[in-house]
Scaffold this active site. Structure first.
Site, short mmCIF file in Angstrom:
data_model
loop_
_atom_site.label_atom_id
_atom_site.label_comp_id
_atom_site.label_asym_id
_atom_site.label_seq_id
_atom_site.Cartn_x
_atom_site.Cartn_y
_atom_site.Cartn_z
N MET A 1 17.90 -58.77 74.73
CA MET A 1 17.22 -58.95 76.01
C MET A 1 17.84 -60.09 76.80
SD MET A 1 13.23 -59.87 76.87
CE MET A 1 12.59 -58.27 76.38
N TYR B 1 20.84 -56.75 66.35
CA TYR B 1 19.71 -55.91 65.95
C TYR B 1 20.18 -54.63 65.26
CZ TYR B 1 16.30 -58.68 68.57
OH TYR B 1 15.48 -59.69 69.01
N LYS C 1 18.63 -54.71 102.49
CA LYS C 1 17.54 -54.29 101.61
C LYS C 1 17.91 -54.59 100.16
CE LYS C 1 19.32 -49.55 101.44
NZ LYS C 1 18.99 -48.13 101.57
N ARG D 1 15.84 -36.05 102.54
CA ARG D 1 15.06 -37.14 101.96
C ARG D 1 13.91 -37.37 102.93
NH1 ARG D 1 18.48 -42.34 100.21
NH2 ARG D 1 18.51 -42.64 102.46
#
Length: 815
Positions: free
Chosen positions: A759, A710, A483, A582
Site C-alpha cells: 500500500m 506479501y 479538471k 456520452r
C-alpha cells in the site's frame, strides 16, 4: 540609470509623453514588477504571445513608462499626465541596442559563457569561486536568450568589477546580436551536445555559430572541442580542455581527486562532486580561475566550500494553510528582485511573508545595500518581514515596524513556535545564502508528508501552451482543461499560470473545482462540464458557467435562477452529441431546444461545443470529419434561429494539430499542455510537465532462497540487493506493476520491482546499482517513461497522471 529621452536617443524609439521618467529597472514580464516607479515595461510581441496584452495589468501595478511596438496599441489610450511611452519598430531590437550601448560604458573583465550544457552551473560556480575577489554582475538564473541577455547586461552598474553572462542560441545567426551585447573579454565554451541540434544543419554549424561569441575576446577556454573546431582567427587565443590524455589541458580522476595537467604541471584538487558532468564543469571553472591569476592553493580551499546549484524555485504546501517558496541556494540583490517578482505572482494566500539572510559579497556598502532591500520589501507590500544575520540585523531601523530580526538561523528556529501564527494563510519566500542553512526553516514550515512527490514544472507548461498557441489563428480562443486536479497537477496553481499567460477560458468537471479556482483569485471564465443540480447555487454564487446537455439540466438550472431571483441572461454552454454518445443534445432535439431557448430570457448561450471521439486516431478520420460536419450544421441552424452569435468549439488536444479546419473560434487544450502529444512529430515539440519522484529509504541484502513481500511472491534464485522505496498503490503505483512488471530509475539505471507492491511502499532490485539510502528515485520524468508505465498498466497516460493520489505532495517548480 537612463532617462526615457536618453533611451530614445540611443535606440531610435520615439518619445511620447509629458514626463521624462528615470529608468533603472527593465521588465518584459508583467508578473515581475517590483519597482514600478523606476521600471520600463517592454511589450514584446512573439509568434506565441504579445506583451501588449498586459499593458493594462502593468499600469494597474504602477508602471508609468512603456516601450511598445508601433501599430500594436492606440497611443491615445495612454495619453495621460502619468504615462510616458517609447514607440519603435521592434521593442526587443531597441532593448538590445540599449544593452550593447550600456556594455560599452564598462571597461571591466566580462566572461561570456556558451555551449550545449552546463552554462548556468559554470556561471554560478564561477560566482561562488570569485565573489571574494570581485563585485560580480551575472545573468539571473538562465537568462541567456535574445531577451534574457539584454536584461542581464542592463544590471551592470558602477560598483561591478566583473561580469559573467550566459549566451544561448537555438538556430543559426542568433549569436551575432548576443555577442555584440556581451562583448566578452574571456569566452568559455562549456560542452557540445545534442541540445538544439534540430535548429542547425550540422553539429559543425552549431559549434561555429556558438563560437561567434568569442570573435573579439582575449581568451577562449573550450571544453570538449578539438583544434579543427576552432577558427584560425581564434587559434592563438584558445585553451582546449579535454579528458583525452594528450590534450593541451587534460583532466582525470586520480585517487579520488581531480587531476588537471596544466602547463606541464599536475594539479590535484579535492572536489565536492564527482559525477561526470560536475567534473567537466569544475575543470572548466578551475582553468578559468588559473587564467585569472588565482593561485592554485586558493582555488583548492575555495573548492571545499563550493555548493550545489539549484536551478529553480520550489513551491511547497506549508503549515497553517501557507505556501513555501524555497529559493535559499543563493542570496544576492538581483536574485532577490527576481524572487520577489515571483512572490507577487502567488495570490492564493492572503498574506506575504519574506525571510531573508545577510547578503554575502555584494560589493555595496552595507548601509546602501540594506536600505535598498528595505525599499524592495516596502515596494512589494510585504506583510511580515524577517531578517536573519548580524549584518541585516544591524540595519533593522531601515525596515518597517513589526519586522523581526535574528542573529542566526538557529536563533530563529529556537523561537519559531511563538511565531507560527504569523504564517497563517501566507505565502512565505525563503531567500538565504547557503551558509545560513535555510533548509532547517523550510523543514519546520512545510507541511509534513512522505518522500514521494509529483513535481510540476510551470515553465514546461507554458512552453507547451505556447506551442499549441502557435498552431491556431490569433483570433481563436483557448479553453484549458484543469479538471481532475489539473490532470493530477493541481488545478489552482495551473489555473493561475494559465490565467497569466492569457488563455481565455478554464474548464473543470465539477463545481467544487471551480469554486477552488475562484478562491485562488482566478477570475477567468470557468465552464463546469458536469454540473450537478445540488451545486447550481455555488455555480451562480461563484460566477461559474454550466454545461447544459439535456432538457432536464436546462430546466433545473432555469428553476434555480428563478428561485434566486436572477433575471439577467446567464451564460451557459450547450453540449451537442455528434457521435461520442456520452452527454449532449442530439440533432433531432434542435427544434425543441431552439423553442426552449427563445422562451427563456434568463439564458444566454455563451458557447456550443461537442467532443471528438477519435481525433488522435487516423483510422477514425472519416468519423471525425462526419462529427465536424454535423456540428457545423447544428451550430449554423441554431445561430440563425437565435439571432445572435456564440463561441463554437469541438477540437480537443488531438484535434488542434490534426484538424485545423475545425478550430472554429475556440479550442480545448487538455493533455497536450501536460506534454503528451498526438504523434511523434507533435511530441518532439512538447515537454512532459509532471515528474514522479521518491527516494530510497532502506537497502537490504537478500540471501538466495529468501522471499520478499506479501504472500512470499518473490523467491531469490541468488543473492541480491533490494532497495525499499516509499511509494505504493495508495500513491498511484498500482499492484499491477509488481513482480518485475515495471520498475524505477535509480542513478540512471532501471531497477525492476521485486515482489508485490504494498500500500505504502515497494521493493526494487538494485543488485547491480551503486546506490545508497536517500538517493533519488525516478518513477517517470520523460514522456517515454510515462508511456512505459501506462503500457505496463495496459492503460493510457491520462489515467497514470490523474491516478497519482492526493497524498503525494505536489511541488511546483519555476526555472
Amino acid at each position: 540609470m537612463y532617462s526615457l529621452k536618453q533611451i530614445s536617443e540611443i535606440t531610435g524609439a520615439v518619445f511620447k509623453g509629458r514626463n521624462n521618467y528615470p529608468v533603472s529597472v527593465f521588465c518584459a514580464d508583467s508578473r515581475n514588477i517590483t519597482d514600478p516607479a523606476n521600471s520600463l515595461f517592454i511589450a514584446i510581441k512573439t509568434p506565441k504571445n504579445n506583451g501588449h496584452k498586459y499593458i493594462k495589468d502593468v499600469l494597474d501595478k504602477g508602471i508609468t513608462s512603456l516601450l511598445i511596438k508601433s501599430g500594436e496599441v492606440d497611443i491615445k489610450e495612454y495619453d495621460s499626465n502619468s504615462v510616458s511611452v517609447l514607440v519603435c519598430h521592434d521593442p526587443l531590437e531597441a532593448l538590445q541596442k540599449l544593452a550593447a550601448y550600456h556594455r560599452k560604458q564598462f571597461n571591466i573583465p566580462i566572461i561570456g559563457i556558451t555551449g550545449s550544457n552546463g552554462k548556468t552551473i559554470v556561471k554560478e560556480w564561477l560566482y561562488q569561486l570569485l565573489k571574494t575577489d570581485y563585485s560580480i554582475c551575472r545573468s539571473p538564473r538562465s537568462f541567456n536568450s535574445q531577451l534574457g541577455v539584454p536584461l542581464s547586461i542592463l544590471n551592470l552598474n558602477e560598483r561591478h568589477t566583473l561580469g559573467i553572462f550566459e549566451a544561448g542560441i537555438s538556430k543559426p545567426n542568433e549569436m551575432k546580436n548576443i555577442a555584440e551585447m556581451i562583448k566578452p573579454t574571456i569566452c568559455i565554451f562549456t560542452s557540445i551536445g545534442s541540445a538544439h541540434d534540430e535548429g542547425f544543419t550540422s553539429r559543425t554549424q552549431k559549434i561555429s555559430d556558438k563560437l561567434k561569441l568569442a570573435e573579439d575576446c582575449k581568451l577562449l577556454i573550450a571544453n570538449g572541442l578539438v583544434r579543427t573546431d576552432i577558427p584560425h582567427t581564434l587559434t592563438a587565443r584558445t585553451e582546449l580542455i579535454s579528458n583525452a590524455v594528450n590534450s593541451e589541458i587534460s583532466y582525470s580522476i586520480f585517487q579520488n581527486k581531480l587531476r588537471i595537467n596544466y602547463k606541464q604541471k599536475e594539479l590535484d584538487f579535492e572536489i565536492p562532486f564527482n559525477d561526470e558532468a560536475s567534473v567537466l564543469n569544475l575543470t572548466t571553472c578551475i582553468v578559468a580561475l588559473l587564467k585569472l591569476g588565482i593561485p592554485e592553493t586558493v582555488i583548492a580551499e575555495r573548492l571545499k566550500m563550493l555548493q550545489p546549484i539549484a536551478l529553480r524555485l520550489e513551491i511547497k504546501t506549508g503549515i497553517n494553510n501557507s505556501l513555501i517558496i524555497n529559493d535559499y541556494y543563493n542570496s544576492d540583490l538581483d536574485s532577490l528582485k527576481i524572487a520577489l517578482g515571483f512572490l507577487q505572482q502567488q495570490n492564493r494566500r492572503q498574506y506575504k511573508v519574506v525571510i531573508v539572510s545577510d547578503i554575502e559579497q555584494s560589493g555595496v556598502l552595507d548601509n546602501v545595500l540594506y536600505k535598498e532591500i528595505a525599499g524592495l520589501i516596502a515596494a512589494n507590500k510585504i506583510h511580515f518581514f524577517i531578517g536573519i544575520g548580524t549584518k541585516i540585523s544591524a540595519y533593522k531601523t531601515f525596515f518597517k515596524s513589526g519586522s523581526l530580526f535574528f542573529e542566526s538561523t538557529e536563533a530563529f528556529t529556537r523561537g519559531i513556535q511563538s511565531l507560527i501564527h504569523r504564517f497563517n494563510n501566507s505565502t512565505v519566500l525563503l531567500k538565504g545564502a547557503r551558509s545560513f542553512g535555510f533548509e532547517a526553516i523550510s523543514n519546520l514550515l512545510q507541511h509534513k508528508s512522505h518522500d514521494t512527490v509529483l513535481e510540476i514544472n510551470l515553465n514546461k507548461l507554458t512552453d507547451n501552451l505556447n506551442y499549441y498557441r502557435s498552431l491556431i489563428p490569433p483570433d481563436v480562443k483557448i479553453m484549458c482543461m484543469v479538471k481532475a486536479m489539473g490532470y493530477g497537477g493541481g488545478g489552482s496553481e495551473l489555473g493561475r499560470t494559465l490565467q497569466h499567460h492569457g488563455v481565455n477560458y478554464l474548464a473543470v468537471a465539477y463545481a467544487d473545482e471551480g469554486v477552488e479556482l475562484r478562491q485562488s483569485q482566478i477570475d477567468l471564465p470557468i465552464m463546469v462540464m458536469s454540473p450537478e443540480t445540488d451545486a447550481f447555487e455555488d455555480i451562480i454564487n461563484y460566477k461559474l458557467e454550466p454545461e447544459i446537455y439535456s432538457f432536464k439540466s436546462l430546466n433545473d438550472f432555469v428553476n434555480k435562477l428563478d428561485h434566486l431571483g436572477i433575471s439577467e441572461p446567464y451564460p451557459v454552454h450547450l453540449k451537442i452529441d455528434t457521435g461520442m454518445h456520452r452527454l449532449g443534445f442530439e440533432y433531432e432535439d434542435v427544434e425543441q431546444l431552439i423553442a426552449s431557448l427563445k422562451s427563456l430570457p434568463q439564458i444566454k448561450v455563451q458557447s456550443v461545443f461537442s467532443h471528438l471521439a477519435g481525433s488522435d486516431n487516423p483510422s477514425l478520420d472519416d468519423f471525425t470529419n462526419s462529427q465536424i460536419e454535423s456540428f457545423t450544421s447544428f451550430c449554423d441552424y441554431l445561430q440563425s434561429e437565435l439571432k445572435y452569435s456564440f463561441v463554437k468549439h469541438i477540437c480537443n488536444s488531438g484535434g488542434i494539430s490534426r484538424f485545423p479546419e475545425a478550430h472554429f473560434n475556440m479550442v480545448r487544450l487538455g493533455i497536450g499542455m501536460h506534454g503528451v502529444g498526438v504523434n511523434e512529430n507533435e511530441q518532439a515539440n512538447l515537454k512532459l510537465v509532471e515528474s514522479l519522484k521518491t527516494k530510497v529509504i532502506q537497502i537490504k541484502n537478500i540471501r538466495k532462497h529468501s522471499t520478499v513481500g506479501y504472500n512470499r511472491n518473490y523467491k531469490a534464485t541468488s543473492d541480491i540487493v533490494i532497495a525499499v522505496i516509499p511509494i505504493g498503490y495508495a500513491d498511484g503505483f498500482s499492484r499491477k506493476l509488481g513482480n518485475g512488471n515495471f520498475g524505477v530509475y535509480i542513478n540512471s539505471t532501471f531497477c525492476k520491482t521485486v515482489g508485490n507492491i504494498c500500500m505504502d511502499m515497494c521493493m526494487v532490485d538494485v543488485t547491480h546499482v551503486n546506490c545508497k539510502e536517500d538517493d533519488e528515485v525516478i518513477v517517470f520524468e520523460s514522456i517515454q517513461e510515462l508511456k512505459a508505465m501506462a503500457d505496463a498498466l495496459d492503460t493510457i497516460t491520462y489515467e497514470v497522471l490523474t491516478g497519482v493520489s492526493a497524498r503525494v505532495k505536489r511541488v511546483y517548480v519555476h526555472e
